[in-house]
Design an enzyme around this catalytic site. Structure first.
Site, PDB file in Angstrom:
ATOM      1  N   ALA A 101       0.808  -1.224   0.000  1.00  0.00           N
ATOM      2  CA  ALA A 101       0.000   0.000   0.000  1.00  0.00           C
ATOM      3  C   ALA A 101       0.840   1.272   0.000  1.00  0.00           C
ATOM      4  O   ALA A 101       0.311   2.364  -0.178  1.00  0.00           O
ATOM      5  CB  ALA A 101      -0.924  -0.005   1.211  1.00  0.00           C
TER       6      ALA A 101
ATOM      7  N   ARG B 151       9.515   7.649  -3.144  1.00  0.00           N
ATOM      8  CA  ARG B 151      10.892   7.762  -3.653  1.00  0.00           C
ATOM      9  C   ARG B 151      11.001   7.384  -5.134  1.00  0.00           C
ATOM     10  O   ARG B 151      11.995   7.653  -5.790  1.00  0.00           O
ATOM     11  CB  ARG B 151      11.826   6.878  -2.795  1.00  0.00           C
ATOM     12  CG  ARG B 151      12.080   7.456  -1.414  1.00  0.00           C
ATOM     13  CD  ARG B 151      12.693   6.431  -0.462  1.00  0.00           C
ATOM     14  NE  ARG B 151      11.679   5.511   0.100  1.00  0.00           N
ATOM     15  CZ  ARG B 151      11.934   4.578   1.008  1.00  0.00           C
ATOM     16  NH1 ARG B 151      13.165   4.432   1.465  1.00  0.00           N
ATOM     17  NH2 ARG B 151      10.968   3.794   1.460  1.00  0.00           N
TER      18      ARG B 151
ATOM     19  N   GLN C 272      -5.582  -0.317   3.037  1.00  0.00           N
ATOM     20  CA  GLN C 272      -5.048   0.469   4.154  1.00  0.00           C
ATOM     21  C   GLN C 272      -5.330   1.937   3.819  1.00  0.00           C
ATOM     22  O   GLN C 272      -4.773   2.470   2.863  1.00  0.00           O
ATOM     23  CB  GLN C 272      -3.533   0.227   4.283  1.00  0.00           C
ATOM     24  CG  GLN C 272      -2.897   0.945   5.455  1.00  0.00           C
ATOM     25  CD  GLN C 272      -1.373   0.976   5.375  1.00  0.00           C
ATOM     26  OE1 GLN C 272      -0.780   0.739   4.309  1.00  0.00           O
ATOM     27  NE2 GLN C 272      -0.730   1.292   6.476  1.00  0.00           N
TER      28      GLN C 272
ATOM     29  N   GLU D 201      15.547   0.777  12.860  1.00  0.00           N
ATOM     30  CA  GLU D 201      15.442   1.386  11.534  1.00  0.00           C
ATOM     31  C   GLU D 201      16.588   2.383  11.320  1.00  0.00           C
ATOM     32  O   GLU D 201      17.083   2.993  12.281  1.00  0.00           O
ATOM     33  CB  GLU D 201      14.086   2.086  11.374  1.00  0.00           C
ATOM     34  CG  GLU D 201      12.928   1.130  11.146  1.00  0.00           C
ATOM     35  CD  GLU D 201      13.116   0.248   9.927  1.00  0.00           C
ATOM     36  OE1 GLU D 201      13.364   0.771   8.830  1.00  0.00           O
ATOM     37  OE2 GLU D 201      13.049  -0.991  10.072  1.00  0.00           O
TER      38      GLU D 201
ATOM     39  N   ASN E  77      13.094   0.813  -3.623  1.00  0.00           N
ATOM     40  CA  ASN E  77      12.488   2.055  -3.142  1.00  0.00           C
ATOM     41  C   ASN E  77      12.613   3.187  -4.153  1.00  0.00           C
ATOM     42  O   ASN E  77      11.846   4.144  -4.107  1.00  0.00           O
ATOM     43  CB  ASN E  77      13.131   2.476  -1.820  1.00  0.00           C
ATOM     44  CG  ASN E  77      12.795   1.503  -0.703  1.00  0.00           C
ATOM     45  OD1 ASN E  77      11.694   0.960  -0.657  1.00  0.00           O
ATOM     46  ND2 ASN E  77      13.743   1.253   0.174  1.00  0.00           N
TER      47      ASN E  77
ATOM     48  N   LYS F 192       2.585  -6.179 -37.505  1.00  0.00           N
ATOM     49  CA  LYS F 192       1.743  -6.180 -36.301  1.00  0.00           C
ATOM     50  C   LYS F 192       0.386  -6.814 -36.582  1.00  0.00           C
ATOM     51  O   LYS F 192      -0.155  -6.702 -37.679  1.00  0.00           O
ATOM     52  CB  LYS F 192       1.598  -4.780 -35.698  1.00  0.00           C
ATOM     53  CG  LYS F 192       0.904  -3.759 -36.542  1.00  0.00           C
ATOM     54  CD  LYS F 192       0.462  -2.572 -35.706  1.00  0.00           C
ATOM     55  CE  LYS F 192       1.592  -1.675 -35.278  1.00  0.00           C
ATOM     56  NZ  LYS F 192       1.117  -0.328 -34.932  1.00  0.00           N
TER      57      LYS F 192
ATOM     58  N   ASN G  71       5.605 -13.405 -51.490  1.00  0.00           N
ATOM     59  CA  ASN G  71       6.765 -12.523 -51.373  1.00  0.00           C
ATOM     60  C   ASN G  71       6.312 -11.071 -51.300  1.00  0.00           C
ATOM     61  O   ASN G  71       5.544 -10.615 -52.141  1.00  0.00           O
ATOM     62  CB  ASN G  71       7.660 -12.727 -52.609  1.00  0.00           C
ATOM     63  CG  ASN G  71       9.037 -12.123 -52.390  1.00  0.00           C
ATOM     64  OD1 ASN G  71       9.144 -10.989 -51.943  1.00  0.00           O
ATOM     65  ND2 ASN G  71      10.074 -12.869 -52.695  1.00  0.00           N
TER      66      ASN G  71
HETATM   67  C1  UD1 Z   1      11.422  -1.704   5.121  1.00  0.00           C
HETATM   68  C2  UD1 Z   1      11.786  -2.075   6.563  1.00  0.00           C
HETATM   69  C3  UD1 Z   1      13.305  -2.086   6.692  1.00  0.00           C
HETATM   70  C4  UD1 Z   1      13.904  -3.063   5.713  1.00  0.00           C
HETATM   71  C5  UD1 Z   1      13.443  -2.753   4.284  1.00  0.00           C
HETATM   72  C6  UD1 Z   1      13.872  -3.869   3.355  1.00  0.00           C
HETATM   73  C7  UD1 Z   1       9.986  -1.237   8.022  1.00  0.00           C
HETATM   74  C8  UD1 Z   1       9.563  -0.193   8.968  1.00  0.00           C
HETATM   75  N1  UD1 Z   1      11.204  -1.101   7.485  1.00  0.00           N
HETATM   76  O1  UD1 Z   1      11.872  -0.386   4.875  1.00  0.00           O
HETATM   77  O2  UD1 Z   1      13.682  -2.489   8.009  1.00  0.00           O
HETATM   78  O3  UD1 Z   1      15.330  -3.043   5.823  1.00  0.00           O
HETATM   79  O4  UD1 Z   1      12.011  -2.657   4.211  1.00  0.00           O
HETATM   80  O5  UD1 Z   1      13.501  -3.587   2.051  1.00  0.00           O
HETATM   81  O6  UD1 Z   1       9.243  -2.184   7.790  1.00  0.00           O
HETATM   82  N2  UD1 Z   1       3.818  -0.397   2.984  1.00  0.00           N
HETATM   83  C9  UD1 Z   1       2.454  -0.443   3.208  1.00  0.00           C
HETATM   84  N3  UD1 Z   1       1.899   0.501   4.003  1.00  0.00           N
HETATM   85  C10 UD1 Z   1       2.637   1.471   4.629  1.00  0.00           C
HETATM   86  C11 UD1 Z   1       4.024   1.489   4.406  1.00  0.00           C
HETATM   87  C12 UD1 Z   1       4.587   0.537   3.582  1.00  0.00           C
HETATM   88  O7  UD1 Z   1       1.747  -1.296   2.664  1.00  0.00           O
HETATM   89  O8  UD1 Z   1       2.046   2.272   5.364  1.00  0.00           O
HETATM   90  C13 UD1 Z   1       4.417  -1.404   2.079  1.00  0.00           C
HETATM   91  C14 UD1 Z   1       5.101  -0.773   0.861  1.00  0.00           C
HETATM   92  O9  UD1 Z   1       4.209  -0.706  -0.234  1.00  0.00           O
HETATM   93  C15 UD1 Z   1       6.274  -1.713   0.597  1.00  0.00           C
HETATM   94  C16 UD1 Z   1       6.551  -2.363   1.953  1.00  0.00           C
HETATM   95  O10 UD1 Z   1       5.425  -2.099   2.767  1.00  0.00           O
HETATM   96  O11 UD1 Z   1       5.938  -2.695  -0.339  1.00  0.00           O
HETATM   97  C17 UD1 Z   1       7.808  -1.784   2.619  1.00  0.00           C
HETATM   98  O12 UD1 Z   1       7.649  -0.380   2.780  1.00  0.00           O
HETATM   99  P1  UD1 Z   1       8.834   0.624   2.438  1.00  0.00           P
HETATM  100  O13 UD1 Z   1       8.337   2.005   2.651  1.00  0.00           O
HETATM  101  O14 UD1 Z   1       9.423   0.307   1.134  1.00  0.00           O
HETATM  102  O15 UD1 Z   1       9.849   0.263   3.609  1.00  0.00           O
HETATM  103  P2  UD1 Z   1      11.430   0.465   3.576  1.00  0.00           P
HETATM  104  O16 UD1 Z   1      11.743   1.881   3.872  1.00  0.00           O
HETATM  105  O17 UD1 Z   1      11.997  -0.111   2.362  1.00  0.00           O
HETATM  106 MG    MG Z   2      11.143  -0.795   0.622  1.00  0.00          MG
END
Ligand code: UD1
Ligand code: MG
Length: 443
Positions: free
Chosen positions: A14, A19, A75, A152, A224, A334, A360
Site C-alpha cells: 500500500a 521515492r 489500508q 530502523e 524504493n 503487427k 513474397n
Molecule cells: C522496510 C523495513 C526495513 C527493511 C526494508 C527492506 C519497516 C519499517 N522497514 O523499509 O527495516 O530493511 O524494508 O527492504 O518495515 N507499505 C504499506 N503501508 C505502509 C508502508 C509501507 O503497505 O504504510 C508497504 C510498501 O508498499 C512496501 C513495503 O510495505 O511494499 C515496505 O515499505 P517501504 O516504505 O518500502 O519500507 P522500507 O523503507 O523499504
Molecule cells: Mg522498501
C-alpha cells in the site's frame, strides 16, 4: 507443492512509493515486462497457502486488478508497515496457523527460503548482508545469534549504523502471536510510523526470539527508488540470459539481449546483439534473430530469419509467424499472420494482414490498414508476388498466385493468378536534358 492450509500470506503493497516519483503504485513498476508484484505473487501462489491477502492503498485500481484472484485489503492511510498488517487481519480466513508477511517491493525472494522460514519451529525473519546498509533496518543480535531487535536506519545511532546485517522485511510467525504483539506497536520513532520491525523487540518481552534466515543480497533487498529498480532489472535480465543459454540458445553478446519474463525460446536459436523482447514472444527452434531487432507479441515458427532491424509489435494480439519465414531489415509487422515460407526482406509495413504460404512482399510494399478511424484487413493468398512500393488499400483480398506490379496502388480485390498493375504511362523526351542545359547556360 503440498497445499499449506495452515499458512496465510500477507503482502504489503500500500506504500505510496514516493521515492519512485511516479503516478504508478511502486509495486506495479515492471521488471522484465512484468509488474514487480506479479513476480512475488507467483512465488506466494507456489506455496499454495490457504489465503493471500494483498494490502493496497485506496486508489490503486491497477494493483487490485492484478490481485483479483486473491483478497485485497485497503489500508486507508499509509501509517507504516505494522499499520498495513493491521488492515489485513480482519480479512484472514484462518484463525490459527502461521502468517508469512512479505514486502511487495521485494520481488525476488526464493521459494526455498520461504519454505525454510515456514517450517522452522520458531518465528523467523529474513536478513541479508549489505555492503552499504544505509536505508535498511539493522539487526541487533543476541549472543546465540537470534534477534534482539531491529533498529530502523533513521532511528539508529552511529554504532548501530555500522551493522551490515540488514532486515529484508519478511517475517513468519504464528497468527496468535501476531494478534498479541501487533497492537503493542507504537509510532514513537523518527518517522512517526507504526513499524512492523518493532515485532522482535515486543516478542523478546515474552522471551520469544526470532530466528534469522540469511539470504544472498539479490534475494533480500527491496526497491524504493529508480536506481534500485534498475539494479533489480539487471539482476533479472542476467537470470533470464543464463536460463536461455542453459536451454540451448546462442546469445552472441548476452549483455545486449533483453528478455521479457514470459519469453519462450526454442533450441538452436541464435540471437545477435541488441535484441529486445517485449511480452508475448515465442521463438521456434533454429530461428535466427538478427541484430537490433525489437519483438513483442509474436509466435515465431522454426528456422526463420528475423532482422536485422526488424520490428514486430502488439502484445495484445500476437502475430503468428510460420516456419521458414524471412522478415528482413526495416520491416514492421503487427497483428498479422504470415504462413510458412513468406518473405518480406526489406522495408515493408505489414499490419492486420494474413499472408499465405510462400508469398513474397518486396521492398517498400505496405498494407494501408488505417483510414483515420478504423483498421482494416488485408488478405493475401499463397504464392503471391507483391512488387516493390505497392500500396494495398485495406480492406482488400488478393487471390492465390497473383502478381502485383511494382509501384501500384491497389484498392480492388484481385482474383487468383491475375496481374494487377496501376501505373501512369511514362513519357520519354529524347534529348530534352541537353536542350534544357543549353537554355540555362544562355541566361
Ligand atoms: C522496510 C523495513 C526495513 C527493511 C526494508 C527492506 C519497516 C519499517 N522497514 O523499509 O527495516 O530493511 O524494508 O527492504 O518495515 N507499505 C504499506 N503501508 C505502509 C508502508 C509501507 O503497505 O504504510 C508497504 C510498501 O508498499 C512496501 C513495503 O510495505 O511494499 C515496505 O515499505 P517501504 O516504505 O518500502 O519500507 P522500507 O523503507 O523499504
Ligand atoms: Mg522498501
Amino acid at each position: 507443492m503440498e497445499n499449506m492450509i495452515d499458512l496465510s500470506i500477507i503482502i504489503l503493497a500500500a506504500g505510496k512509493g514516493s521515492r519512485m516519483k511516479s503516478v504508478l503504485p511502486k509495486v506495479m513498476h515492471p521488471l522484465a515486462g512484468r509488474p514487480m508484484i506479479g513476480w512475488l505473487l507467483e512465488c506466494a501462489e507456489a506455496l499454495e497457502p490457504a489465503q493471500i491477502i494483498v494490502v493496497a492503498g485506496p486508489d490503486m485500481k491497477e494493483l487490485e486488478e492484478v490481485c483479483v484472484s486473491h483478497t485485497v485489503a485497503i489500508q486507508q492511510q499509509q501509517n507504516g508497515t505494522a499499520d498495513a498488517v493491521k488492515a489485513a487481519l480482519p480479512l484472514l480466513k484462518n484463525e490459527t496457523g502461521n502468517v508469512l508477511i512479505l514486502l511487495g517491493d521485494e520481488p525476488f525472494v526464493s521459494i526455498e527460503t520461504l519454505l525454510g522460514m515456514i517450517n522452522a519451529p520458531v518465528p523467523t525473519i529474513m536478513a541479508f548482508r549489505a555492503e552499504d546498509p544505509s536505508g535498511f533496518g539493522r539487526l541487533i543480535q543476541r549472543a546465540d545469534h537470534t534477534l534482539q531487535e531491529i533498529v530502523e536506519d533513521k532511528d539508529a545511532n552511529e554504532q548501530q549504523r555500522l551493522i551490515t546485517l540488514c532486515n529484508a522485511g519478511n517475517f513468519c510467525l504464528p497468527l496468535k502471536r501476531l494478534q498479541d504483539w501487533l497492537p503493542k506497536i507504537t509510532n514513537e520513532n523518527a518517522q512517526g510510523e507504526y513499524y512492523l520491525t518493532d515485532l522482535p523487540k515486543i516478542a523478546a518481552q515474552d522471551h520469544v526470539f526470532f530466528e534469522i534466515v540469511e539470504v544472498e543480497a539479490d534475494h533480500g533487498w527491496g526497491i524504493n527508488d529508480r536506481m534500485q529498480l534498475a539494479a533489480h532489472e539487471a539482476f533479472v535480465q542476467n537470470a533470464l540470459r543464463g536460463a536461455a543459454l542453459e536451454a540451448g540458445v546462442t546469445l552472441i553478446d548476452p549483455y545486449t539481449t533483453y528478455f521479457s519474463w514470459d519469453t519462450e525460446i526454442g533450441r538452436d536459436v541464435t540471437i545477435e546483439p541488441n535484441v529486445f523482447f517485449g511480452p508475448g514472444v515465442k521463438v521456434g527452434d533454429g530461428t535466427t534473430i538478427k541484430m537490433s531487432t525489437r519483438i513483442e507479441g509474436a509466435h515465431i515458427g522454426k528456422n526463420c530469419e528475423i532482422g536485422p532491424f526488424a520490428h514486430i509489435n502488439y502484445p495484445k494480439k500476437p502475430s503468428i509467424i510460420g516456419d521458414d519465414v524471412v522478415i528482413g531489415n526495416f520491416v514492421e509487422v503487427k497483428r498479422s499472420v504470415l504462413k510458412d515460407g513468406v518473405k518480406a526482406k526489406h522495408h515493408a509495413y505489414i499490419a492486420d494482414a494474413e499472408i499465405g504460404k510462400k508469398s513474397n512482399i518486396a521492398c517498400g510494399a505496405i498494407t494501408v490498414n488505417y483510414d483515420g478511424y478504423q483498421k482494416h484487413k488485408t488478405i493475401i493468398g499463397e504464392n503471391v508476388m507483391v512488387g516493390s512500393n505497392v500500396s494495398l488499400i485495406a480492406p482488400i483480398t488478393v487471390g492465390d498466385g497473383a502478381f502485383i506490379a511494382a509501384g501500384s496502388t491497389i484498392s480492388d480485390n484481385i482474383p487468383d493468378n491475375a496481374l494487377a498493375i496501376e501505373r501512369t504511362k511514362p513519357e520519354l523526351r529524347e534529348g530534352w536534358a541537353s536542350a534544357y542545359r543549353n537554355r540555362k547556360k544562355k541566361v
